[in-house]
Design a protein around this motif. Structure first.
Motif, short mmCIF file in Angstrom:
data_model
loop_
_atom_site.label_atom_id
_atom_site.label_comp_id
_atom_site.label_asym_id
_atom_site.label_seq_id
_atom_site.Cartn_x
_atom_site.Cartn_y
_atom_site.Cartn_z
N MET A 1 0.81 -1.20 0.00
CA MET A 1 0.00 0.00 0.00
C MET A 1 0.85 1.26 0.00
SD MET A 1 -3.48 0.10 1.43
CE MET A 1 -4.73 -0.91 0.84
N GLY A 2 2.11 1.17 0.32
CA GLY A 2 2.95 2.34 0.38
C GLY A 2 3.48 2.75 -0.98
N SER A 3 3.11 2.06 -2.03
CA SER A 3 3.65 2.39 -3.34
C SER A 3 3.08 3.71 -3.84
CB SER A 3 3.35 1.27 -4.33
OG SER A 3 2.32 1.59 -5.20
N SER A 4 3.83 4.36 -4.71
CA SER A 4 3.40 5.66 -5.24
C SER A 4 2.13 5.53 -6.07
CB SER A 4 4.51 6.29 -6.07
OG SER A 4 4.78 5.48 -7.19
N LYS A 5 1.83 4.32 -6.52
CA LYS A 5 0.62 4.09 -7.29
C LYS A 5 -0.62 4.49 -6.48
CE LYS A 5 -2.02 0.21 -9.00
NZ LYS A 5 -2.03 -1.19 -9.20
N TYR A 6 -0.59 4.24 -5.16
CA TYR A 6 -1.73 4.54 -4.32
C TYR A 6 -1.69 5.96 -3.77
CZ TYR A 6 -2.70 -0.38 -4.54
OH TYR A 6 -2.99 -1.64 -5.00
N ASN A 7 -0.54 6.60 -3.80
CA ASN A 7 -0.41 7.95 -3.26
C ASN A 7 -0.68 9.02 -4.30
OD1 ASN A 7 0.24 6.97 -0.75
ND2 ASN A 7 2.43 6.93 -1.18
N ARG A 8 -0.68 8.64 -5.57
CA ARG A 8 -0.93 9.61 -6.63
C ARG A 8 -2.41 9.96 -6.67
NH1 ARG A 8 0.95 7.43 -12.01
NH2 ARG A 8 1.40 5.65 -10.73
N ARG A 9 -2.68 11.24 -6.79
CA ARG A 9 -4.06 11.66 -6.89
C ARG A 9 -4.38 11.76 -8.38
NH1 ARG A 9 -5.56 16.82 -3.70
NH2 ARG A 9 -3.85 17.55 -4.97
N VAL A 10 -5.30 10.96 -8.83
CA VAL A 10 -5.68 10.97 -10.23
C VAL A 10 -7.14 11.37 -10.30
CG1 VAL A 10 -5.94 9.61 -12.33
CG2 VAL A 10 -4.04 9.17 -10.80
N ALA A 11 -7.42 12.46 -10.99
CA ALA A 11 -8.78 12.94 -11.09
C ALA A 11 -9.09 13.32 -12.53
CB ALA A 11 -8.98 14.15 -10.18
N PRO A 12 -9.49 12.33 -13.33
CA PRO A 12 -9.80 12.65 -14.72
C PRO A 12 -10.97 13.62 -14.81
CG PRO A 12 -10.53 10.43 -14.18
CD PRO A 12 -9.79 10.96 -12.99
N ARG A 13 -10.89 14.52 -15.78
CA ARG A 13 -11.96 15.50 -15.97
C ARG A 13 -13.10 14.87 -16.74
NH1 ARG A 13 -8.62 20.71 -16.69
NH2 ARG A 13 -8.79 21.50 -14.58
N LYS A 14 -14.28 15.29 -16.42
CA LYS A 14 -15.48 14.85 -17.13
C LYS A 14 -16.12 16.08 -17.76
CE LYS A 14 -15.72 10.66 -15.18
NZ LYS A 14 -15.50 9.45 -15.82
N GLU A 15 -16.52 15.94 -19.01
CA GLU A 15 -17.26 17.02 -19.63
C GLU A 15 -18.65 17.06 -19.02
OE1 GLU A 15 -17.37 17.66 -23.80
OE2 GLU A 15 -15.32 16.93 -24.06
N VAL A 16 -19.14 18.25 -18.77
CA VAL A 16 -20.46 18.41 -18.18
C VAL A 16 -21.27 19.38 -19.04
CG1 VAL A 16 -19.71 17.96 -15.81
CG2 VAL A 16 -19.63 20.28 -16.69
N SER A 17 -22.59 19.28 -18.93
CA SER A 17 -23.42 20.31 -19.56
C SER A 17 -23.03 21.60 -18.89
CB SER A 17 -24.90 20.01 -19.31
OG SER A 17 -25.26 18.82 -19.94
N PRO A 18 -22.86 22.66 -19.66
CA PRO A 18 -22.37 23.90 -19.05
C PRO A 18 -23.20 24.32 -17.84
CG PRO A 18 -22.38 24.12 -21.42
CD PRO A 18 -23.06 22.81 -21.10
N ILE A 19 -22.50 24.61 -16.75
CA ILE A 19 -23.12 25.10 -15.52
C ILE A 19 -22.75 26.57 -15.41
CG2 ILE A 19 -23.14 24.91 -13.01
CD1 ILE A 19 -22.44 21.92 -13.40
N SER A 43 -13.63 17.85 -12.32
CA SER A 43 -12.97 16.67 -11.77
C SER A 43 -13.11 16.73 -10.26
CB SER A 43 -11.49 16.62 -12.17
OG SER A 43 -10.75 17.56 -11.41
N ALA A 44 -12.57 15.75 -9.58
CA ALA A 44 -12.64 15.71 -8.11
C ALA A 44 -11.79 16.81 -7.49
CB ALA A 44 -12.20 14.35 -7.61
N THR A 45 -10.88 17.38 -8.24
CA THR A 45 -9.98 18.38 -7.67
C THR A 45 -10.11 19.77 -8.28
OG1 THR A 45 -8.22 17.79 -9.21
CG2 THR A 45 -8.24 16.66 -7.09
N GLY A 46 -10.87 19.92 -9.36
CA GLY A 46 -10.94 21.24 -9.97
C GLY A 46 -11.99 21.37 -11.05
N LEU A 47 -12.07 22.59 -11.56
CA LEU A 47 -13.04 22.93 -12.59
C LEU A 47 -12.34 23.65 -13.73
CD1 LEU A 47 -15.71 24.53 -10.23
CD2 LEU A 47 -15.79 22.24 -11.22
#
Length: 108
Positions: A1-19, A43-47
């Motif tokens: 569990m200590g591998s960098s694979k689990y520590n990397r934050r990956v938040a793919p962006r999703k296209e949304v209907s314009p808000i 995404s989970a981290t930004g817009l």
């Protein structure tokens, strides 16, 4: 569990209907930066916002081809449809031709 694979934050962006965003305001001096923006990706981290040149409030920003002076600014925005305010930091800006500018806001 200590591998960098689990520590990397990956938040793919999703296209949304314009808000719709009523306004984008600086948290440092409470000056309005833009009005009538749209969230085009989330995404989970930004817009990712789309801003038309004419919707930029400061004249100095409207006349520029770059909004890089905004990078690092702490901002908040009002999402009209959800009656919600979100704050974050502008991480990048891009000129998007005649469509205006794209502004990435990280709120993580």
């Amino acid at each position: 569990m200590g591998s960098s694979k689990y520590n990397r934050r990956v938040a793919p962006r999703k296209e949304v209907s314009p808000i719709h965003i009523t306004y984008l305001t600086s948290l440092d001096d409470f000056a309005k930066i833009a009005k009538n923006c749209e969230i085009i990706e989330a995404s989970a981290t930004g817009l990712l916002l789309q801003v038309k040149r004419e919707d930029l409030i400061p004249t100095a920003l409207r006349k520029n081809l770059s909004l890089d002076v905004l990078i690092g600014d702490r901002v908040f925005m009002h999402l009209e449809e959800m009656n919600l305010e979100i704050s974050g930091v502008i991480t990048r800006t891009t000129l998007n031709g005649k469509k205006g500018f794209q502004i990435a806001v990280d709120y993580s």
